[in-house]
Design an enzyme around this catalytic site. Structure first.
Site, mmCIF file in Angstrom:
data_model
loop_
_atom_site.group_PDB
_atom_site.id
_atom_site.type_symbol
_atom_site.label_atom_id
_atom_site.label_comp_id
_atom_site.label_asym_id
_atom_site.label_seq_id
_atom_site.Cartn_x
_atom_site.Cartn_y
_atom_site.Cartn_z
ATOM 1 N N GLY A 27 0.815 -1.217 0.000
ATOM 2 C CA GLY A 27 0.000 0.000 0.000
ATOM 3 C C GLY A 27 0.846 1.264 0.000
ATOM 4 N N LEU A 35 15.730 9.968 -8.875
ATOM 5 C CA LEU A 35 17.025 10.383 -9.417
ATOM 6 C C LEU A 35 18.035 9.262 -9.191
ATOM 7 C CD1 LEU A 35 18.467 13.060 -10.602
ATOM 8 C CD2 LEU A 35 19.533 13.148 -8.335
ATOM 9 N N GLY A 36 18.696 8.803 -10.256
ATOM 10 C CA GLY A 36 19.788 7.837 -10.122
ATOM 11 C C GLY A 36 20.986 8.524 -9.500
ATOM 12 N N ASP A 64 17.689 6.917 -5.854
ATOM 13 C CA ASP A 64 18.141 5.534 -5.985
ATOM 14 C C ASP A 64 19.632 5.467 -5.664
ATOM 15 O OD1 ASP A 64 17.604 2.698 -7.263
ATOM 16 O OD2 ASP A 64 19.487 3.409 -8.121
ATOM 17 N N TYR A 69 28.139 2.705 -5.098
ATOM 18 C CA TYR A 69 28.345 3.958 -5.839
ATOM 19 C C TYR A 69 29.362 4.861 -5.121
ATOM 20 C CZ TYR A 69 24.069 2.427 -8.258
ATOM 21 O OH TYR A 69 23.127 1.707 -8.947
ATOM 22 N N LYS A 97 21.210 -0.342 -1.794
ATOM 23 C CA LYS A 97 21.407 -1.714 -2.304
ATOM 24 C C LYS A 97 22.577 -2.397 -1.610
ATOM 25 C CE LYS A 97 20.077 0.083 -6.838
ATOM 26 N NZ LYS A 97 20.789 1.374 -6.982
ATOM 27 N N HIS A 130 21.628 -6.049 -4.990
ATOM 28 C CA HIS A 130 22.026 -5.326 -6.209
ATOM 29 C C HIS A 130 22.139 -6.261 -7.422
ATOM 30 C CE1 HIS A 130 24.316 -1.400 -7.279
ATOM 31 N NE2 HIS A 130 23.749 -1.888 -8.350
HETATM 32 N N1 LIG Z 1 20.453 -1.855 -10.257
HETATM 33 C C1 LIG Z 1 21.486 -1.760 -11.073
HETATM 34 O O1 LIG Z 1 22.248 -2.721 -11.271
HETATM 35 C C2 LIG Z 1 21.742 -0.478 -11.791
HETATM 36 C C3 LIG Z 1 22.572 -0.471 -12.923
HETATM 37 C C4 LIG Z 1 22.792 0.730 -13.582
HETATM 38 C C5 LIG Z 1 22.196 1.895 -13.098
HETATM 39 N N2 LIG Z 1 21.400 1.870 -11.977
HETATM 40 C C6 LIG Z 1 20.741 3.098 -11.456
HETATM 41 O O2 LIG Z 1 20.069 3.718 -12.548
HETATM 42 C C7 LIG Z 1 20.478 5.084 -12.643
HETATM 43 C C8 LIG Z 1 20.363 5.567 -14.067
HETATM 44 O O3 LIG Z 1 21.168 4.822 -14.958
HETATM 45 P P1 LIG Z 1 22.395 5.481 -15.717
HETATM 46 O O4 LIG Z 1 22.924 6.591 -14.913
HETATM 47 O O5 LIG Z 1 23.335 4.411 -16.091
HETATM 48 O O6 LIG Z 1 21.764 5.954 -17.101
HETATM 49 P P2 LIG Z 1 20.667 7.003 -17.625
HETATM 50 O O7 LIG Z 1 19.898 7.579 -16.504
HETATM 51 O O8 LIG Z 1 19.949 6.312 -18.727
HETATM 52 O O9 LIG Z 1 21.573 8.101 -18.308
HETATM 53 C C9 LIG Z 1 22.253 9.062 -17.566
HETATM 54 C C10 LIG Z 1 22.955 10.006 -18.537
HETATM 55 O O10 LIG Z 1 21.973 10.705 -19.304
HETATM 56 C C11 LIG Z 1 22.236 12.108 -19.286
HETATM 57 N N3 LIG Z 1 20.933 12.795 -19.168
HETATM 58 C C12 LIG Z 1 20.015 12.639 -18.182
HETATM 59 N N4 LIG Z 1 18.940 13.407 -18.410
HETATM 60 C C13 LIG Z 1 19.178 14.089 -19.570
HETATM 61 C C14 LIG Z 1 18.438 15.034 -20.314
HETATM 62 N N5 LIG Z 1 17.233 15.455 -19.937
HETATM 63 N N6 LIG Z 1 19.008 15.531 -21.448
HETATM 64 C C15 LIG Z 1 20.229 15.111 -21.842
HETATM 65 N N7 LIG Z 1 20.978 14.199 -21.178
HETATM 66 C C16 LIG Z 1 20.453 13.690 -20.051
HETATM 67 C C17 LIG Z 1 23.119 12.335 -18.086
HETATM 68 O O11 LIG Z 1 24.053 13.354 -18.322
HETATM 69 P P3 LIG Z 1 24.015 14.762 -17.493
HETATM 70 O O12 LIG Z 1 24.495 14.458 -16.107
HETATM 71 O O13 LIG Z 1 24.933 15.610 -18.286
HETATM 72 O O14 LIG Z 1 22.599 15.234 -17.531
HETATM 73 C C18 LIG Z 1 23.842 11.014 -17.900
HETATM 74 O O15 LIG Z 1 25.051 10.995 -18.642
HETATM 75 C C19 LIG Z 1 21.897 5.059 -12.068
HETATM 76 O O16 LIG Z 1 22.361 6.334 -11.724
HETATM 77 C C20 LIG Z 1 21.700 4.142 -10.879
HETATM 78 O O17 LIG Z 1 21.089 4.824 -9.811
HETATM 79 C C21 LIG Z 1 21.154 0.695 -11.328
#
Ligand SMILES: NC(=O)c1ccc[n+]([C@@H]2O[C@H](COP(=O)([O-])OP(=O)(O)OC[C@H]3O[C@@H](n4cnc5c(N)ncnc54)[C@H](OP(=O)(O)O)[C@@H]3O)[C@@H](O)[C@H]2O)c1
Length: 346
Positions: A27, A35-36, A64, A69, A97, A130
């Site tokens: 619930g 935010l990642g 997240d 990290y 995680k 994770h």
């Molecule tokens: N559970 C897992 O195993 C796992 C694995 C991978 C990731 N994650 C989580 O998922 C989150 C997100 O994944 P990710 O960071 O790999 O990839 P993502 O969110 O797909 O991409 C992030 C990238 O996109 C750019 N970006 C974001 N918004 C934008 C916009 N509006 N316009 C232009 N560019 C933009 C960012 O650059 P700027 O900073 O320049 O905006 C950054 O380089 C991670 O931070 C983490 O918390 C979890």
């Protein structure tokens, strides 16, 4: 209530009350965008913490995090500032995680307590395992890195970790527990044997990797799919790049919708994700980017035909292949993902 979208750049914020929410099986309500905080081994902890503070100021309430990290202490300072600014703990959704070298019976509770201490919290809203593999890799390693005692997924071993995750709920240290990087056959076993079911499965999800089968399985089993790399992770580490990778934000369908809406293609990916029913957790340290992503969550939805068009561009292109978690010589990354519907034998 109206979105506080005053087009005077720095004044622009989004009213958190307008951000869609997902209801978990308990619930509890989880904001449908977070935010990642993974700096992909090149964005510093201080920059990520600054983004967390800035994101809260523009209306984010969901973050997240993860111990691996390497920035939870700095994010903890940001959370203190956020609290001083008047945002109450219960208005936030905070995920962390358990890292792969803390699986088993002895380290789960200690590791969770460490994340709580670093983040300056009394409880987490969500704590995830994770990866299903207990295989450590150091930050900044390359694609050939392997942990010395690398092991496959062994369900009995995973359940020892899961029992400790369940204990965290009993102890009141976490409100929900969940999985990440799982497959259908692994989840079937966990769902069969868990006393406290996973509330979410965090998984790679973007327009070029829609994982329709796993996505549906997760939802049908009462879990919320949390989508990582929602934009296609343009800043991901070198070890997570191969020549075959495709780029969702360059896809002509995404670009066309973005030009209709006059937004960056990243925002289209976020809108699609939320409308489809997953919880995207885009990373950004750029204010106009993370604000734009949040505005995408509350602005006019994509049309049905745009949603259909995006469904048709799935390329089954996994970006985070996980090679560093392989456990024996001669394997390929597909072995981590149980491609033929059965857990890959040890
Ligand atoms: N559970 C897992 O195993 C796992 C694995 C991978 C990731 N994650 C989580 O998922 C989150 C997100 O994944 P990710 O960071 O790999 O990839 P993502 O969110 O797909 O991409 C992030 C990238 O996109 C750019 N970006 C974001 N918004 C934008 C916009 N509006 N316009 C232009 N560019 C933009 C960012 O650059 P700027 O900073 O320049 O905006 C950054 O380089 C991670 O931070 C983490 O918390 C979890």
């Amino acid at each position: 209530m109206n979105a506080e979208i005053a087009f005077g750049s720095l004044q622009r914020t989004v009213d958190p009350a307008l951000v869609p929410q997902r209801i978990l099986y308990t619930g509890a309500k989880m904001p449908a965008i977070g935010l990642g905080t993974f700096g992909s081994d090149h964005v510093s902890a201080a920059e990520v913490a600054e983004a967390v503070e800035g994101a809260a100021a523009v209306g984010y309430r969901h973050f997240d995090c993860a111990s691996v990290y390497g920035n939870e202490r700095q994010i903890g300072h940001a959370l203190q500032q956020i609290s001083r600014g008047g945002i109450k703990r219960e208005q936030l959704w905070l995920t962390s995680k358990l890292w792969n070298d803390k699986h088993g019976e002895s380290d789960v509770i200690r590791s969770c307590r460490q994340s709580l201490a670093d983040l300056g919290l009394e409880y987490l809203d969500l704590y995830l395992v994770h990866w299903p593999f207990p295989n450590y890799h150091p930050p900044g390693c390359d694609v050939s890195s392997r942990s010395n005692n690398a092991r496959p997924y062994l369900h009995a071993e995973f359940m020892k970790t899961w029992r400790k995750m369940e204990e965290l709920v009993t102890l009141g240290l976490v409100r929900h527990i969940g999985t990440s990087n799982m497959t259908i056959p692994k989840l079937r076993l966990v769902l069969r044997d868990a006393s406290v079911k996973p509330a979410v499965n965090e998984m790679e999800l973007h327009p070029h990797f829609q994982q329709p089968e796993l996505f549906t399985f997760v939802q049908l089993n009462g879990m919320v799919p949390v989508g990582y790399c929602p934009i296609g992770s343009p800043g991901r580490p070198e070890r997570d790049r191969t020549p075959e990778d495709t780029v969702p934000i360059e896809d002509p369908i995404i670009v066309k919708i973005a030009s209709r809406l006059k937004v960056h293609p990243a925002v289209v990916c976020i809108k699609w994700a939320i409308q489809r029913g997953q919880v995207p957790i885009p990373f950004s340290t750029n204010r106009s980017h993370y604000l734009g992503n949040l505005e995408g969550a509350v602005s006019e939805p994509l049309t049905e035909s745009e949603m259909r068009d995006i469904r048709s561009i799935d390329r089954n292109c996994r970006l985070i292949k996980g090679q560093v978690f392989l456990w024996k010589e001669g394997q390929s990354w597909e072995d981590l993902w149980d491609m033929n519907g059965e857990i890959t034998p040890p």
